[in-house]
Design a protein around this motif. Structure first.
Motif, PDB file in Angstrom:
ATOM      1  N   TYR A 196       0.818  -1.248  -0.118  1.00 24.11           N
ATOM      2  CA  TYR A 196       0.267  -0.011   0.074  1.00 24.11           C
ATOM      3  C   TYR A 196       0.637   0.927   0.204  1.00 24.11           C
ATOM      4  O   TYR A 196       0.526   2.161  -0.958  1.00 24.11           O
ATOM      5  CB  TYR A 196      -0.804   0.290   1.093  1.00 24.11           C
ATOM      6  N   THR A 197       2.175   1.016   1.126  1.00 24.04           N
ATOM      7  CA  THR A 197       2.787   2.379   0.583  1.00 24.04           C
ATOM      8  C   THR A 197       3.289   2.896   0.191  1.00 24.04           C
ATOM      9  O   THR A 197       3.524   4.024  -0.912  1.00 24.04           O
ATOM     10  CB  THR A 197       4.132   2.262   2.244  1.00 24.04           C
ATOM     11  N   ALA A 198       4.128   1.526  -0.794  1.00 24.83           N
ATOM     12  CA  ALA A 198       4.495   1.730  -2.132  1.00 24.83           C
ATOM     13  C   ALA A 198       3.603   2.788  -3.000  1.00 24.83           C
ATOM     14  O   ALA A 198       3.833   3.401  -4.265  1.00 24.83           O
ATOM     15  CB  ALA A 198       5.050  -0.014  -2.706  1.00 24.83           C
ATOM     16  N   TYR A 199       1.950   1.558  -3.307  1.00 25.82           N
ATOM     17  CA  TYR A 199       0.536   1.824  -4.579  1.00 25.82           C
ATOM     18  C   TYR A 199       0.845   3.686  -3.643  1.00 25.82           C
ATOM     19  O   TYR A 199       0.874   3.839  -5.288  1.00 25.82           O
ATOM     20  CB  TYR A 199       0.023   0.970  -4.376  1.00 25.82           C
ATOM     21  N   GLN A 200       0.730   3.573  -3.105  1.00 21.07           N
ATOM     22  CA  GLN A 200       0.492   5.152  -2.452  1.00 21.07           C
ATOM     23  C   GLN A 200       1.627   6.065  -3.179  1.00 21.07           C
ATOM     24  O   GLN A 200       1.020   7.285  -4.149  1.00 21.07           O
ATOM     25  CB  GLN A 200       0.132   5.382  -1.421  1.00 21.07           C
ATOM     26  N   GLN A 201       2.735   6.231  -3.118  1.00 20.75           N
ATOM     27  CA  GLN A 201       3.658   6.498  -3.265  1.00 20.75           C
ATOM     28  C   GLN A 201       3.609   7.206  -4.983  1.00 20.75           C
ATOM     29  O   GLN A 201       4.281   7.567  -5.060  1.00 20.75           O
ATOM     30  CB  GLN A 201       5.375   6.373  -2.686  1.00 20.75           C
ATOM     31  N   ALA A 202       3.397   6.142  -5.453  1.00 16.51           N
ATOM     32  CA  ALA A 202       3.373   5.289  -6.683  1.00 16.51           C
ATOM     33  C   ALA A 202       2.152   6.336  -7.591  1.00 16.51           C
ATOM     34  O   ALA A 202       2.021   6.926  -8.660  1.00 16.51           O
ATOM     35  CB  ALA A 202       3.823   4.272  -7.618  1.00 16.51           C
ATOM     36  N   TYR A 203       1.062   6.696  -7.131  1.00 16.03           N
ATOM     37  CA  TYR A 203      -0.360   6.806  -7.211  1.00 16.03           C
ATOM     38  C   TYR A 203      -0.960   8.171  -7.204  1.00 16.03           C
ATOM     39  O   TYR A 203      -1.725   8.671  -7.655  1.00 16.03           O
ATOM     40  CB  TYR A 203      -1.244   5.881  -8.311  1.00 16.03           C
ATOM     41  N   SER A 204      -0.989   7.838  -5.736  1.00 12.29           N
ATOM     42  CA  SER A 204      -1.808  10.045  -5.111  1.00 12.29           C
ATOM     43  C   SER A 204      -0.577  10.061  -3.944  1.00 12.29           C
ATOM     44  O   SER A 204      -0.548   9.954  -2.690  1.00 12.29           O
ATOM     45  CB  SER A 204      -2.183   8.751  -4.745  1.00 12.29           C
ATOM     46  N   PRO A 205       0.921  10.312  -4.468  1.00  9.55           N
ATOM     47  CA  PRO A 205       1.812  11.174  -3.484  1.00  9.55           C
ATOM     48  C   PRO A 205       1.403  12.512  -2.619  1.00  9.55           C
ATOM     49  O   PRO A 205       1.770  12.700  -1.801  1.00  9.55           O
ATOM     50  CB  PRO A 205       2.824  11.679  -4.452  1.00  9.55           C
ATOM     51  N   TRP A 206       0.092  13.159  -3.215  1.00  6.28           N
ATOM     52  CA  TRP A 206      -0.200  14.514  -2.797  1.00  6.28           C
ATOM     53  C   TRP A 206      -1.573  13.930  -2.012  1.00  6.28           C
ATOM     54  O   TRP A 206      -2.055  14.837  -1.079  1.00  6.28           O
ATOM     55  CB  TRP A 206      -0.595  15.206  -3.759  1.00  6.28           C
TER      56      TRP A 206
END
Length: 61
Positions: A33-43
């Motif tokens: 989840y952390t990797a996904y969030q950083q890649a697709y929704s960093p804001w």
């Protein structure tokens, strides 16, 4: 390559079982989840309103 940030639940039964023990269902996916969030929704960090208000006030002078 599957990059979903959590378990893939294909049936209502899968969903019910995952919800019955949400901690066990989500804990193995924390890093994903952390990797996904950083890649697709960093804001997506809970500060969107602050950034919008700051930008509006900055434009005001």
């Amino acid at each position: 390559q599957n990059q979903a940030p959590g378990p893939i639940l294909r049936t209502s039964t899968d969903l019910i079982h995952a919800l019955q023990d949400i901690d066990a269902a989500t804990k193995p996916h924390t890093d994903t989840y952390t990797a996904y969030q950083q890649a697709y929704s960093p804001w997506d960090d809970g500060n969107a309103t602050t950034r919008v208000v700051d930008a509006l006030l900055e434009d005001q002078g």
